[in-house]
Design an enzyme around this catalytic site. Structure first.
Site, PDB file in Angstrom:
ATOM      1  N   HIS A 136       1.558 -43.728  73.514  1.00  0.00           N
ATOM      2  CA  HIS A 136       0.258 -44.374  73.596  1.00  0.00           C
ATOM      3  C   HIS A 136       0.527 -45.448  74.750  1.00  0.00           C
ATOM      4  CE1 HIS A 136      -2.499 -47.846  72.314  1.00  0.00           C
ATOM      5  NE2 HIS A 136      -2.755 -47.063  71.490  1.00  0.00           N
ATOM      6  N   ASP A 213       8.144 -46.832  68.189  1.00  0.00           N
ATOM      7  CA  ASP A 213       7.004 -47.158  68.003  1.00  0.00           C
ATOM      8  C   ASP A 213       6.255 -46.614  66.597  1.00  0.00           C
ATOM      9  OD1 ASP A 213       4.066 -47.234  67.703  1.00  0.00           O
ATOM     10  OD2 ASP A 213       3.528 -46.969  69.901  1.00  0.00           O
ATOM     11  N   GLN A 216       1.886 -45.443  64.011  1.00  0.00           N
ATOM     12  CA  GLN A 216       1.341 -44.315  62.874  1.00  0.00           C
ATOM     13  C   GLN A 216       2.440 -43.902  62.009  1.00  0.00           C
ATOM     14  OE1 GLN A 216      -1.774 -43.747  63.153  1.00  0.00           O
ATOM     15  NE2 GLN A 216      -2.295 -44.585  64.931  1.00  0.00           N
ATOM     16  N   LYS A 239      -3.172 -50.902  60.627  1.00  0.00           N
ATOM     17  CA  LYS A 239      -3.345 -49.526  60.477  1.00  0.00           C
ATOM     18  C   LYS A 239      -2.699 -49.183  59.267  1.00  0.00           C
ATOM     19  CE  LYS A 239      -2.704 -48.518  65.376  1.00  0.00           C
ATOM     20  NZ  LYS A 239      -3.986 -48.046  65.811  1.00  0.00           N
ATOM     21  N   CYS A 377      -6.125 -43.637  74.281  1.00  0.00           N
ATOM     22  CA  CYS A 377      -4.929 -44.627  74.800  1.00  0.00           C
ATOM     23  C   CYS A 377      -3.538 -43.768  75.144  1.00  0.00           C
ATOM     24  CB  CYS A 377      -4.380 -45.712  74.105  1.00  0.00           C
ATOM     25  SG  CYS A 377      -6.073 -46.937  73.700  1.00  0.00           S
TER      26      CYS A 377
HETATM   27  C1  LIG Z   1       1.322 -44.824  68.477  1.00  0.00           C
HETATM   28  C2  LIG Z   1       0.590 -46.075  68.682  1.00  0.00           C
HETATM   29  N1  LIG Z   1       1.151 -47.042  69.332  1.00  0.00           N
HETATM   30  C3  LIG Z   1       0.548 -48.239  69.384  1.00  0.00           C
HETATM   31  C4  LIG Z   1      -0.460 -48.440  69.440  1.00  0.00           C
HETATM   32  C5  LIG Z   1      -0.963 -49.762  69.561  1.00  0.00           C
HETATM   33  O1  LIG Z   1      -1.390 -50.820  68.244  1.00  0.00           O
HETATM   34  P1  LIG Z   1      -1.973 -52.133  68.287  1.00  0.00           P
HETATM   35  O2  LIG Z   1      -3.314 -51.711  69.078  1.00  0.00           O
HETATM   36  O3  LIG Z   1      -2.291 -52.416  66.936  1.00  0.00           O
HETATM   37  O4  LIG Z   1      -0.777 -52.983  69.126  1.00  0.00           O
HETATM   38  C6  LIG Z   1      -1.292 -47.500  68.580  1.00  0.00           C
HETATM   39  C7  LIG Z   1      -2.933 -47.860  68.285  1.00  0.00           C
HETATM   40  O5  LIG Z   1      -3.696 -46.849  68.086  1.00  0.00           O
HETATM   41  C8  LIG Z   1      -0.752 -46.334  68.230  1.00  0.00           C
HETATM   42  O6  LIG Z   1      -1.563 -45.302  67.624  1.00  0.00           O
END
Ligand SMILES: Cc1ncc(COP(=O)(O)O)c(C=O)c1O
Length: 419
Positions: A136, A213, A216, A239, A377
């Site tokens: 992401h 990270d 998910q 999430k 993203c």
């Molecule tokens: C794999 C992953 N990393 C990071 C993020 C960023 O999360 P946040 O916008 O809650 O900070 C997301 C959000 O969709 C994600 O799916």
């Protein structure tokens, strides 16, 4: 992980009373464009159960106050609830100590905390940071910023056509200049679940810390940071059935102690003079200013809610939904699934020949179906698969096979409209 793999392999009838579970989520009862809402955008934000909503109301009606600094009754109640949520997080991810669980606004902030606190202190010119081709943007851009500032190099683990990491290539990237590995537990664009234990063990052979990270991962599989032996693990409350503004970065205590504070301000100090500031101990050192108290208490309530479910069955149900949706969508001529890894979570990206994903999303919305259309993203993933964007359905344990059928029927209608 083993439990997830097992449930993927056995696409059987699961004893999961999904209609009962749906009653816990008021938002699911509404109609959209005159049709029952079919909410399949859980990878962006999942829905919030009534018990979590109620916990927020209790805080605002009876406890709202600033934490840590007050001796009065409300402040003590708010502090107890906030620190209680931290202990719930500790148990949820099996951290050794609650001080290793730092509250942040979400995954993005968690990664930026490590970039500033660890990266800016320890990364030097010529050092290398390893990420993967399926990250992401929030696990790409902060490292690019760091590399630019320090004259360091960003190295990228490639993926195959199924969307799986090439582990041989990863091993080839690790070397004495590597300062950090940062990879996703599960890809939000492809659904791939990465073999994080292998990734972590390989990095540790070089003494390199690993950030996972878990945006998910945390909502959809059991997390045990001690078993993973990861150095950092971060996730977002919104999430995983909690309010926006809540989230966590776990870090091993020894590392967090060596790191610089993320931000300076109130609540993160022991003493301040104009000559020198002495920082507070963990976790306060990393939590400057007034945090999102109500949201983090909500995250604690969401964890209580998850603990009250049979999580093995919840995960098995989600996996069965993905299996069923994959089978039905891939049987439609003109539909192509993007991301066909052997280990996949509850994310299903697809494209339709000659139809832009935004048009798919718009027609689905007219039928009350919420999916996401775009690059998620993850523009480098789109480039890797040579598509401008995908349509993405993502599932939670409150979704049903009937909803998958509605999705499939509407995708067929999209193809009719554009043929
Ligand atoms: C794999 C992953 N990393 C990071 C993020 C960023 O999360 P946040 O916008 O809650 O900070 C997301 C959000 O969709 C994600 O799916």
């Amino acid at each position: 992980m083993a439990r997830v793999e097992k449930s993927l392999a056995t696409a059987a009838v699961i004893d999961w009373d999904v209609e009962r579970i749906r009653e816990d989520f008021p938002v699911l009862r509404q109609t959209v464009n005159g049709k029952p809402l079919v909410y399949l955008d859980n990878a962006a934000s999942s829905q919030v159960p009534k018990v979590v909503i109620d916990r927020g109301s209790v805080y605002l009606e009876h406890e709202h106050s600033n934490i840590h600094r007050g001796v009065h009754y409300l402040s003590q109640k708010a502090t107890t609830a906030y620190e209680g949520a931290r202990e719930k997080v500790r148990r949820f991810i099996n951290a050794r100590d609650a001080r290793e669980c730092i509250f942040v606004r979400g995954t993005t902030e968690g990664i930026n905390l490590v970039m500033h606190g660890y990266g800016r202190k320890f990364v030097r010119e010529g050092d290398e940071i390893i990420i993967s081709a399926m990250e992401h943007h929030s696990n790409i851009v902060p490292w690019q910023m760091l590399c630019e500032e320090k004259g360091a190099l960003l190295r990228v683990i490639p993926i195959n056509d199924a969307g799986e990491l090439l582990l041989d290539a990863y091993q080839g990237l690790l070397n004495d200049r590597t300062k950090l590995v940062a990879v996703t537990h599960m890809s939000n664009a492809l659904g791939t679940i990465n073999p994080i234990k292998t990734i972590i063990d390989e990095a540790h052979k070089y003494g390199v810390p690993v950030l996972i990270d878990g945006a998910q991962g945390a909502p959809h599989m059991p997390i045990d940071v001690q078993e993973f032996d990861c150095d950092f693990y971060t996730f977002s409350g919104h999430k995983m059935f909690a309010p926006t503004g809540s989230g966590v970065i776990y870090g091993k205590q020894a590392l967090l102690e060596k790191m610089n504070p993320f931000q300076g301000g109130g609540d993160m100090i022991k003493s301040v003079t104009f000559e020198k500031t002495i920082y507070a101990d963990l976790p306060n050192k990393m939590e400057a200013g007034t945090p999102a108290i109500a949201s983090q208490i909500g995250l604690g309530a969401a964890i209580d809610y998850l603990n009250g479910l049979d999580r093995d069955k919840a995960i098995a149900h989600e996996n069965e939904l993905v299996r069923y949706a994959t089978e039905r969508l891939s049987a439609i001529e003109g539909v192509r699934i993007i991301g066909t890894a052997r280990e996949k979570g509850s994310v299903l990206s697809f494209v339709i020949d000659e139809v832009h994903p935004h048009d798919i999303g718009t027609i689905l919305d007219q039928e009350g179906i919420a999916i996401r259309a775009g690059h998620h993203c993850a523009q480098p993933v789109m480039k890797r698969f040579n598509v401008p964007a995908t349509a993405r359905a993502s599932f939670a344990f409150y979704n049903t096979k009937d909803e998958v059928d509605v999705l499939v029927r509407t995708v067929e209608k999209v193809i009719e409209v554009f043929s």
